[in-house]
Every structure is written in C-alpha cells, then in structure tokens.
Design an enzyme around this catalytic site. Sequence first.
Site, short mmCIF file in Angstrom:
data_model
loop_
_atom_site.label_atom_id
_atom_site.label_comp_id
_atom_site.label_asym_id
_atom_site.label_seq_id
_atom_site.Cartn_x
_atom_site.Cartn_y
_atom_site.Cartn_z
N ASP A 31 47.66 43.46 37.14
CA ASP A 31 47.34 44.45 36.10
C ASP A 31 48.06 44.06 34.81
OD1 ASP A 31 46.25 47.65 36.24
OD2 ASP A 31 47.48 47.07 34.53
N ASN A 88 41.06 54.92 41.55
CA ASN A 88 40.71 56.02 40.64
C ASN A 88 39.20 56.05 40.53
OD1 ASN A 88 43.32 56.91 40.01
ND2 ASN A 88 43.58 55.24 38.54
N GLU A 96 39.35 54.41 33.96
CA GLU A 96 39.11 53.87 32.62
C GLU A 96 38.19 52.66 32.62
OE1 GLU A 96 42.97 53.18 30.94
OE2 GLU A 96 43.25 55.30 30.43
N HIS A 101 37.90 48.99 41.28
CA HIS A 101 39.12 48.21 41.50
C HIS A 101 40.10 49.03 42.32
CE1 HIS A 101 39.31 50.37 37.67
NE2 HIS A 101 40.61 50.57 37.93
N HIS A 103 43.93 49.59 43.04
CA HIS A 103 45.29 49.31 42.55
C HIS A 103 46.18 49.09 43.77
CE1 HIS A 103 44.85 50.86 38.31
NE2 HIS A 103 43.87 51.53 38.85
P1 5GP Z 1 41.82 52.73 35.95
O1 5GP Z 1 42.48 53.72 35.03
O2 5GP Z 1 40.38 52.47 35.57
O3 5GP Z 1 41.99 53.05 37.41
O4 5GP Z 1 42.63 51.38 35.78
C1 5GP Z 1 42.32 50.38 34.89
C2 5GP Z 1 43.45 49.38 34.94
O5 5GP Z 1 43.03 48.18 34.33
C3 5GP Z 1 44.71 49.85 34.20
O6 5GP Z 1 45.81 49.87 35.11
C4 5GP Z 1 44.88 48.81 33.09
O7 5GP Z 1 46.23 48.48 32.84
C5 5GP Z 1 44.10 47.62 33.65
N1 5GP Z 1 43.54 46.76 32.62
C6 5GP Z 1 42.87 47.16 31.50
N2 5GP Z 1 42.45 46.09 30.79
C7 5GP Z 1 42.88 44.98 31.48
C8 5GP Z 1 42.77 43.57 31.25
O8 5GP Z 1 42.17 43.11 30.27
N3 5GP Z 1 43.34 42.76 32.16
C9 5GP Z 1 43.99 43.23 33.26
N4 5GP Z 1 44.53 42.32 34.09
N5 5GP Z 1 44.12 44.55 33.51
C10 5GP Z 1 43.58 45.41 32.64
#
Ligand code: 5GP
Length: 119
Positions: A31, A88, A96, A101, A103
């Site tokens: 991440d 999520n 987001e 994905h 985590h």
């Molecule tokens: P969500 O809120 O959708 O569960 O998590 C999205 C995750 O993607 C967040 O933890 C954020 O830090 C990660 N993330 C967002 N943009 C990028 C990126 O360009 N590269 C990587 N490796 N992680 C990302």
Amino acid sequence: MGSDCLFCRIVAGEIPATVVRETPTTLAFRDISPQAPVHVLVIPKEHYADVATLAQGDPALAGEVLATATAVAEDEGLLGDGFRLMFNTGAYAGQEVFHVHAHLLGGAPLGPMLARNLA
Ligand code: 5GP
Ligand code: ZN
C-alpha cells in the site's frame, strides 16, 4: 475497465508498485500509505469492483486472492502472531478504489477491529 481504473493500470504496468507476489491471476503489492508495519494489497488481475461482485462472479478467483494473501502473510512472517485481512466494500466501509482489494495488515498489534463501537 482498464485505463480508468488505478489498479488495472498497476496490473498493466502503467503505474509503478512494489510487487511482493504475483500469480497468473493475482497480484500483491505494498500500500502506498501503509497503516501498519506490513500493509499489502492483494487483488485479482481481472477487474471486479468489490468483493461481493467477485465472490458472486468468480468464487474460485476469490479463493485465489485469499491463497495469495496467505502466501504473502507467510512470506512476511505474520502467521505466528496473526494478521488482519479486510475488504472495504461500498460507501459505509469507505471504499476508495473500486477494484477489489484485500488489505493484509500485520507486524504489530492492530488494535480494535473498528475505531469506534457502532453498536
Ligand atoms: P480502500 O479505501 O479502497 O479500501 O483502499 C484503497 C487503498 O489503496 C488505500 O489504502 C490507499 O493507500 C491505496 N492506494 C491508493 N492509491 C494507490 C497507489 O497508487 N498505489 C498503491 N500501492 N496503493 C494505493
Ligand atoms: Zn480495475
């Protein structure tokens, strides 16, 4: 999907990522904003918006995501002390990026499952 989706672009190699494991159908990468000493995202290469769509559309692929997450947990030395695997999903969970994905979080005590008790 493809060019509109951040994680499809990582799969395509158009955006760099620190990949820790790759299989023919899945990818695991760190991440960009880690919330724990180990914070790896595990995705299917094929685009599904969230875990519900994935599990309904291709349960075997959902299993491959879990298998890859477990292999990464083992590589990162998390199997002994434990880890958290979290999807999520949708607005209430604050999703987001709409490419499913997991985590994978670990490397330290992770605290309560939720920041607040909502019950
Ligand atoms: P969500 O809120 O959708 O569960 O998590 C999205 C995750 O993607 C967040 O933890 C954020 O830090 C990660 N993330 C967002 N943009 C990028 C990126 O360009 N590269 C990587 N490796 N992680 C990302
Ligand atoms: Zn995608």
